[in-house]
Design a protein around this motif. Structure first.
Motif, mmCIF file in Angstrom:
data_model
loop_
_atom_site.group_PDB
_atom_site.id
_atom_site.type_symbol
_atom_site.label_atom_id
_atom_site.label_comp_id
_atom_site.label_asym_id
_atom_site.label_seq_id
_atom_site.Cartn_x
_atom_site.Cartn_y
_atom_site.Cartn_z
ATOM 1 N N GLY A 125 0.817 -1.207 0.000
ATOM 2 C CA GLY A 125 0.000 0.000 0.000
ATOM 3 C C GLY A 125 0.851 1.257 0.000
ATOM 4 O O GLY A 125 0.517 2.249 -0.661
ATOM 5 N N ALA A 126 1.963 1.222 0.734
ATOM 6 C CA ALA A 126 2.878 2.361 0.750
ATOM 7 C C ALA A 126 3.505 2.573 -0.630
ATOM 8 O O ALA A 126 3.667 3.715 -1.088
ATOM 9 C CB ALA A 126 3.959 2.144 1.796
ATOM 10 N N LYS A 127 3.853 1.481 -1.295
ATOM 11 C CA LYS A 127 4.423 1.603 -2.643
ATOM 12 C C LYS A 127 3.399 2.174 -3.617
ATOM 13 O O LYS A 127 3.751 2.940 -4.530
ATOM 14 C CB LYS A 127 4.938 0.242 -3.117
ATOM 15 N N HIS A 128 2.143 1.822 -3.421
ATOM 16 C CA HIS A 128 1.080 2.388 -4.261
ATOM 17 C C HIS A 128 0.983 3.900 -4.034
ATOM 18 O O HIS A 128 0.806 4.666 -5.001
ATOM 19 C CB HIS A 128 -0.253 1.718 -3.935
ATOM 20 N N ILE A 129 1.100 4.336 -2.794
ATOM 21 C CA ILE A 129 1.102 5.770 -2.516
ATOM 22 C C ILE A 129 2.268 6.448 -3.219
ATOM 23 O O ILE A 129 2.119 7.522 -3.822
ATOM 24 C CB ILE A 129 1.163 6.023 -0.988
ATOM 25 N N ILE A 130 3.443 5.828 -3.171
ATOM 26 C CA ILE A 130 4.615 6.389 -3.847
ATOM 27 C C ILE A 130 4.365 6.530 -5.344
ATOM 28 O O ILE A 130 4.692 7.567 -5.945
ATOM 29 C CB ILE A 130 5.848 5.502 -3.578
ATOM 30 N N ASN A 131 3.789 5.512 -5.952
ATOM 31 C CA ASN A 131 3.467 5.600 -7.390
ATOM 32 C C ASN A 131 2.538 6.780 -7.663
ATOM 33 O O ASN A 131 2.699 7.505 -8.660
ATOM 34 C CB ASN A 131 2.815 4.308 -7.865
ATOM 35 N N GLN A 132 1.559 6.951 -6.780
ATOM 36 C CA GLN A 132 0.619 8.055 -6.943
ATOM 37 C C GLN A 132 1.324 9.412 -6.806
ATOM 38 O O GLN A 132 1.048 10.344 -7.572
ATOM 39 C CB GLN A 132 -0.494 7.943 -5.907
ATOM 40 N N VAL A 133 2.216 9.521 -5.843
ATOM 41 C CA VAL A 133 2.947 10.769 -5.627
ATOM 42 C C VAL A 133 3.814 11.094 -6.838
ATOM 43 O O VAL A 133 3.888 12.245 -7.290
ATOM 44 C CB VAL A 133 3.792 10.685 -4.340
ATOM 45 N N TYR A 134 4.454 10.061 -7.405
ATOM 46 C CA TYR A 134 5.284 10.281 -8.596
ATOM 47 C C TYR A 134 4.440 10.721 -9.782
ATOM 48 O O TYR A 134 4.769 11.685 -10.482
ATOM 49 C CB TYR A 134 6.053 9.002 -8.936
ATOM 50 N N GLU A 135 3.340 10.026 -10.001
ATOM 51 C CA GLU A 135 2.464 10.370 -11.123
ATOM 52 C C GLU A 135 1.844 11.760 -10.954
ATOM 53 O O GLU A 135 1.545 12.446 -11.930
ATOM 54 C CB GLU A 135 1.367 9.315 -11.275
ATOM 55 N N PHE A 136 1.678 12.172 -9.725
ATOM 56 C CA PHE A 136 1.141 13.497 -9.412
ATOM 57 C C PHE A 136 2.125 14.606 -9.787
ATOM 58 O O PHE A 136 1.748 15.760 -9.962
ATOM 59 C CB PHE A 136 0.808 13.537 -7.916
ATOM 60 N N GLY A 137 3.391 14.259 -9.912
ATOM 61 C CA GLY A 137 4.396 15.224 -10.340
ATOM 62 C C GLY A 137 5.210 15.840 -9.227
ATOM 63 O O GLY A 137 5.944 16.807 -9.445
ATOM 64 N N ALA A 138 5.107 15.292 -8.011
ATOM 65 C CA ALA A 138 5.912 15.817 -6.908
ATOM 66 C C ALA A 138 7.366 15.405 -7.065
ATOM 67 O O ALA A 138 7.692 14.433 -7.763
ATOM 68 C CB ALA A 138 5.365 15.314 -5.572
ATOM 69 N N ASN A 139 8.247 16.139 -6.417
ATOM 70 C CA ASN A 139 9.678 15.813 -6.411
ATOM 71 C C ASN A 139 10.085 15.054 -5.155
ATOM 72 O O ASN A 139 10.961 14.209 -5.209
ATOM 73 C CB ASN A 139 10.508 17.102 -6.479
ATOM 74 N N PHE A 140 9.442 15.404 -4.024
ATOM 75 C CA PHE A 140 9.830 14.855 -2.733
ATOM 76 C C PHE A 140 8.705 14.050 -2.114
ATOM 77 O O PHE A 140 7.538 14.432 -2.193
ATOM 78 C CB PHE A 140 10.217 15.980 -1.766
#
Length: 355
Positions: A41-56
């Motif tokens: 689930g945490a990795k899914h959040i990371i994928n979402q954050v990356y796709e959202f365009g965040a850097n950090f």
């Protein structure tokens, strides 16, 4: 990195759990929630954050180092292409954890609330020495980011709003090369009377913001002083800060971002403020981060809170409303009204003084 999403950083509260009893924290000695996301689930959040365009990808808690899978999660974020940061008070930064921090080039901010006596009254005996030990190690590896100081009442008679405590932490930051010291106002997290008692008095805040303004001139950016509370902008404006607009728009962390920012809670819920668990609006398990963000931007509720014309009480008539407007989460927990006046500010607007 040149990724240009709506937010530079998306924080994730990785766990609600903490095994320490800091007086100003809602997570004090609390266990993990049963619905906290697992590793996948945490990795899914990371994928979402990356796709959202965040850097950090910013990892907070509770105490993030209590998660057994923390560094597997961080390694995945680095593999995806995100920079990572964590915040800790250093007591769990043992040899293994430190080696993983270095391996993954994690930027670390350390919580420390004054001199040894004051910090240990707030966080428990030995907390100060653990924080300084962590600061020293992180500095050697050039992974020390910020020192984070939260103003709080130790009890009804003693507060850590004192110049000596401010200077102690600033001197540590200067010695070990921390980028900033971030001074947080104490956001109460809930309407619980014990939580509200932990906050300094409005007059103490007024003294503290003015003292920190003075200390900026002494330290001259080494380290930078940042303040995480809206009313500091009013003090800076009153005191005649040079190049105020640049400072306010490109440096100051204390603007109220309610409805303009989001964090991810430990179960995947989106929250509009890292201190406000009440107003949740979507979950990354079932929605993309972008759709959650778009829904917030188009929400009638959040639009109403963002519009300072809707503020009530003294905030509604304050001549500094546009640069301050008070903390909406503080107003909510003290008054029950998200649009109410912020009781942690002692300033009386000119309009009210002339009546």
């Amino acid at each position: 990195m040149e990724r240009k999403g709506p937010l530079f950083i998306v924080p994730w509260r990785s766990t609600f759990a903490c095994n320490y009893n800091c007086i100003h924290c809602i997570s004090a000695c609390k266990p993990a929630f049963p619905d906290e996301v697992d590793t996948e689930g945490a990795k899914h959040i990371i994928n979402q954050v990356y796709e959202f365009g965040a850097n950090f990808f910013g990892i907070t808690g509770g105490e993030a180092l209590l998660r057994k899978d923390l560094f597997e999660i961080i390694a995945y974020a680095r593999k995806v292409g995100l920079s990572t940061s964590i915040i800790t008070d250093g007591r769990l930064l043992d040899k293994k954890a430190f080696e993983n921090v270095v391996k993954n080039e994690v930027k670390v901010s350390v919580s420390i609330d004054g001199s040894e006596i004051t910090n240990d009254l707030i966080r428990g005996k030995g907390a100060y020495r653990s924080a300084v030990a962590a600061i020293e190690k992180l500095s050697r590896e050039k992974l020390l980011n910020c020192l984070v100081y939260t103003l709080a009442n130790v009890n009804e008679q003693v507060t850590n709003v004192a110049e000596a405590d401010f200077v102690d932490v600033l001197d540590l930051a200067e010695k070990y090369g921390a980028r900033w010291v971030i001074y947080h106002g104490m956001i109460p997290y809930s309407k619980d009377k014990a939580s509200l008692k932990a906050a300094p008095l409005p007059q103490q805040y007024e003294w503290a913001w003015n003292k920190l303004y003075d200390l900026q001139a002494k330290y001259k950016g080494k380290p930078e002083i940042n303040v995480y509370y809206p009313s500091f902008a009013r003090v800076a404006k009153q005191r005649g800060m040079l190049d105020f607009d640049r400072w306010f728009n490109h440096f100051f962390l204390g603007r109220c971002f309610f409805g303009k920012f989001m964090s991810i809670a430990e179960n995947g819920d989106a929250i509009p403020c890292s201190y406000n668990d009440v107003h949740r609006f979507g979950n990354v398990k079932t929605q993309s981060l972008k759709s959650i963000w778009d829904n917030m931007q188009n929400s009638e509720f959040f639009a109403k809170v963002r519009d300072k014309n809707n503020l009530k009480g003294k905030c509604s008539v304050c001549e500094y409303r546009d640069i301050c407007g008070g903390c909406r989460t503080s107003a909510y927990f003290y008054t029950g009204d998200i649009l109410g006046a912020d009781p942690q500010c002692s300033y009386i607007p000119i309009e009210l003084r002339q009546k």
